[in-house]
Design an enzyme around this catalytic site. Structure first.
Site, PDB file in Angstrom:
ATOM      1  N   PRO A  17       0.773  -1.341  -0.029  1.00 55.43           N
ATOM      2  CA  PRO A  17       0.025   0.004  -0.012  1.00 55.43           C
ATOM      3  C   PRO A  17       0.771   1.228  -0.170  1.00 55.43           C
ATOM      4  O   PRO A  17       2.048   1.325   0.816  1.00 55.43           O
ATOM      5  CB  PRO A  17      -0.914  -0.180   1.221  1.00 55.43           C
ATOM      6  CG  PRO A  17      -0.141  -1.072   2.305  1.00 55.43           C
ATOM      7  CD  PRO A  17       0.583  -2.089   1.263  1.00 55.43           C
ATOM      8  N   ASN A  18       0.272   2.116  -0.597  1.00 56.35           N
ATOM      9  CA  ASN A  18       0.924   3.681  -0.757  1.00 56.35           C
ATOM     10  C   ASN A  18       2.195   3.740  -1.810  1.00 56.35           C
ATOM     11  O   ASN A  18       2.581   4.858  -1.909  1.00 56.35           O
ATOM     12  CB  ASN A  18       1.091   4.092   0.447  1.00 56.35           C
ATOM     13  CG  ASN A  18      -0.309   4.305   1.283  1.00 56.35           C
ATOM     14  OD1 ASN A  18      -1.060   4.991   0.853  1.00 56.35           O
ATOM     15  ND2 ASN A  18      -0.147   3.647   2.651  1.00 56.35           N
ATOM     16  N   ARG A  25       4.510  11.088  -2.749  1.00 57.98           N
ATOM     17  CA  ARG A  25       4.403  10.792  -1.205  1.00 57.98           C
ATOM     18  C   ARG A  25       5.664  11.096  -0.449  1.00 57.98           C
ATOM     19  O   ARG A  25       6.745  10.167  -0.855  1.00 57.98           O
ATOM     20  CB  ARG A  25       3.969   9.130  -1.240  1.00 57.98           C
ATOM     21  CG  ARG A  25       3.982   8.616   0.212  1.00 57.98           C
ATOM     22  CD  ARG A  25       4.315   6.802   0.255  1.00 57.98           C
ATOM     23  NE  ARG A  25       4.090   6.518   1.599  1.00 57.98           N
ATOM     24  CZ  ARG A  25       4.373   5.350   1.974  1.00 57.98           C
ATOM     25  NH1 ARG A  25       4.676   4.258   0.950  1.00 57.98           N
ATOM     26  NH2 ARG A  25       4.113   5.004   3.087  1.00 57.98           N
ATOM     27  N   TYR A  30      10.706   9.205   0.731  1.00 58.85           N
ATOM     28  CA  TYR A  30      10.918   7.948  -0.541  1.00 58.85           C
ATOM     29  C   TYR A  30      11.417   8.537  -1.701  1.00 58.85           C
ATOM     30  O   TYR A  30      11.451   7.594  -2.585  1.00 58.85           O
ATOM     31  CB  TYR A  30       9.438   7.507  -0.411  1.00 58.85           C
ATOM     32  CG  TYR A  30       9.007   6.905   0.704  1.00 58.85           C
ATOM     33  CD1 TYR A  30       9.490   5.722   1.177  1.00 58.85           C
ATOM     34  CD2 TYR A  30       7.872   7.475   1.457  1.00 58.85           C
ATOM     35  CE1 TYR A  30       8.877   5.175   2.314  1.00 58.85           C
ATOM     36  CE2 TYR A  30       7.358   6.789   2.565  1.00 58.85           C
ATOM     37  CZ  TYR A  30       8.019   5.762   3.102  1.00 58.85           C
ATOM     38  OH  TYR A  30       7.407   5.035   4.025  1.00 58.85           O
ATOM     39  N   ASN A  81       8.255  -5.478  -1.327  1.00 61.03           N
ATOM     40  CA  ASN A  81       8.154  -4.298  -0.640  1.00 61.03           C
ATOM     41  C   ASN A  81       6.667  -4.615   0.102  1.00 61.03           C
ATOM     42  O   ASN A  81       5.790  -3.930  -0.623  1.00 61.03           O
ATOM     43  CB  ASN A  81       8.352  -3.074  -1.331  1.00 61.03           C
ATOM     44  CG  ASN A  81       8.429  -2.016  -0.490  1.00 61.03           C
ATOM     45  OD1 ASN A  81       7.998  -1.983   0.841  1.00 61.03           O
ATOM     46  ND2 ASN A  81       9.014  -0.721  -0.797  1.00 61.03           N
ATOM     47  N   ALA A  84       3.414  -0.849   4.672  1.00 66.48           N
ATOM     48  CA  ALA A  84       2.914  -0.757   5.927  1.00 66.48           C
ATOM     49  C   ALA A  84       2.545  -2.384   6.362  1.00 66.48           C
ATOM     50  O   ALA A  84       2.752  -2.804   7.655  1.00 66.48           O
ATOM     51  CB  ALA A  84       1.720   0.085   6.376  1.00 66.48           C
ATOM     52  N   GLU A 105      12.879  -9.514   0.932  1.00 67.94           N
ATOM     53  CA  GLU A 105      11.676  -8.482   1.196  1.00 67.94           C
ATOM     54  C   GLU A 105      12.910  -7.009   1.072  1.00 67.94           C
ATOM     55  O   GLU A 105      13.921  -7.167   1.471  1.00 67.94           O
ATOM     56  CB  GLU A 105      11.654  -8.320   3.022  1.00 67.94           C
ATOM     57  CG  GLU A 105      10.978  -7.296   3.606  1.00 67.94           C
ATOM     58  CD  GLU A 105      11.095  -7.498   5.277  1.00 67.94           C
ATOM     59  OE1 GLU A 105      11.493  -8.684   5.716  1.00 67.94           O
ATOM     60  OE2 GLU A 105      10.766  -6.718   5.756  1.00 67.94           O
ATOM     61  N   HIS A 107      12.977  -2.347   1.404  1.00 69.37           N
ATOM     62  CA  HIS A 107      12.427  -1.198   1.592  1.00 69.37           C
ATOM     63  C   HIS A 107      13.131  -0.070   1.261  1.00 69.37           C
ATOM     64  O   HIS A 107      14.424  -0.270   0.845  1.00 69.37           O
ATOM     65  CB  HIS A 107      12.388  -1.258   3.244  1.00 69.37           C
ATOM     66  CG  HIS A 107      11.575  -2.448   4.016  1.00 69.37           C
ATOM     67  ND1 HIS A 107      10.164  -2.399   4.061  1.00 69.37           N
ATOM     68  CD2 HIS A 107      11.894  -3.805   4.478  1.00 69.37           C
ATOM     69  CE1 HIS A 107       9.638  -3.381   4.669  1.00 69.37           C
ATOM     70  NE2 HIS A 107      10.738  -4.051   4.775  1.00 69.37           N
ATOM     71  N   ARG A 114      13.584   4.373  11.748  1.00 71.28           N
ATOM     72  CA  ARG A 114      12.452   5.054  11.714  1.00 71.28           C
ATOM     73  C   ARG A 114      11.638   4.986  12.989  1.00 71.28           C
ATOM     74  O   ARG A 114      12.098   4.393  13.926  1.00 71.28           O
ATOM     75  CB  ARG A 114      11.723   5.036  10.610  1.00 71.28           C
ATOM     76  CG  ARG A 114      12.479   5.328   9.368  1.00 71.28           C
ATOM     77  CD  ARG A 114      11.610   5.387   8.035  1.00 71.28           C
ATOM     78  NE  ARG A 114      10.520   5.931   7.948  1.00 71.28           N
ATOM     79  CZ  ARG A 114       9.309   5.768   7.262  1.00 71.28           C
ATOM     80  NH1 ARG A 114       9.391   4.865   6.338  1.00 71.28           N
ATOM     81  NH2 ARG A 114       8.501   6.752   7.049  1.00 71.28           N
TER      82      ARG A 114
HETATM   83  C1  DQA Z   1       8.378   1.044   3.285  1.00 72.76           C
HETATM   84  C2  DQA Z   1       8.703   1.226   4.895  1.00 72.76           C
HETATM   85  C3  DQA Z   1       7.301   0.882   5.590  1.00 72.76           C
HETATM   86  O1  DQA Z   1       7.540   1.196   7.060  1.00 72.76           O
HETATM   87  C4  DQA Z   1       6.282   1.805   5.168  1.00 72.76           C
HETATM   88  O2  DQA Z   1       5.043   1.676   5.526  1.00 72.76           O
HETATM   89  C5  DQA Z   1       6.031   2.172   3.595  1.00 72.76           C
HETATM   90  C6  DQA Z   1       7.362   2.017   2.775  1.00 72.76           C
HETATM   91  C7  DQA Z   1       9.964   1.276   2.392  1.00 72.76           C
HETATM   92  O3  DQA Z   1       9.859   0.944   1.414  1.00 72.76           O
HETATM   93  O4  DQA Z   1      10.641   2.223   3.096  1.00 72.76           O
HETATM   94  O5  DQA Z   1       5.084   2.142   3.017  1.00 72.76           O
HETATM   95  O6  DQA Z   1       8.056  -0.175   3.156  1.00 72.76           O
END
Ligand code: DQA
Length: 151
Positions: A17-18, A25, A30, A81, A84, A105, A107, A114
């Site tokens: 998500p997002n 964003r 990011y 990725n 959240a 995995e 990020h 963080r």
């Molecule tokens: C994320 C890190 C997560 O904590 C966050 O919720 C994201 C992006 C990253 O790519 O840094 O949506 O996965």
């Protein structure tokens, strides 16, 4: 487990998500690169490494779980990725545990540096490994890592 270094091997790059909102964003966290740019970059890097990369993004946990089932059934390596969902989705964790090929995995940011709620990944223990904190290079590094992984 299967040999992921074979030429033209399919790789799924799955985003939670997002992440479709990359570019607008929280650019301080990011970056300014858009999701469309990320897709193009993954396809290019993947092609250079001999992979047939397909990038997907969803805000829907059920859809993401379904894609992981598809990868497990087809023995497709995954770069994930989970966004959240990383921090609380046991459904996603259980789907990752069914993997039949490497799953990395990743990020963009470094969740360990963080907020405290980001310090837990429920996915990490069932992934082949984790790459975090290198911006969009995290995706490129994961594609490179896949060339070396067989489990
Ligand atoms: C994320 C890190 C997560 O904590 C966050 O919720 C994201 C992006 C990253 O790519 O840094 O949506 O996965």
């Amino acid at each position: 487990m299967t040999d992921v270094a074979a030429a033209g091997r399919k790789v799924l790059v799955l985003n939670g998500p997002n992440l479709g909102r990359l570019g607008s964003r929280e650019p301080d966290v990011y970056g300014a690169t858009t999701f469309a740019d990320l897709v193009a970059d993954c396809e290019k890097t993947g092609a250079e490494l001999g992979f047939d990369v397909e990038v997907r993004q969803t805000d829907d946990e059920a859809e993401l779980v379904g894609w992981l089932h598809e990868a497990a059934d087809q023995k497709t390596p995954v770069i994930l990725n989970p966004a959240a969902f990383t921090h609380y989705s046991y459904a996603l964790r259980d789907a990752c545990a069914q993997r039949t090929a490497p799953l990395i995995e990743i990020h963009i940011s470094n969740p360990a540096a963080r907020e405290e709620f980001r310090h837990t990944s429920v996915v990490a223990a069932v992934a082949s490994g984790t790459i975090a904190g290198f911006g969009l290079d995290s995706y490129r590094l994961a594609l490179r890592a896949l060339t070396q992984l067989e489990s």
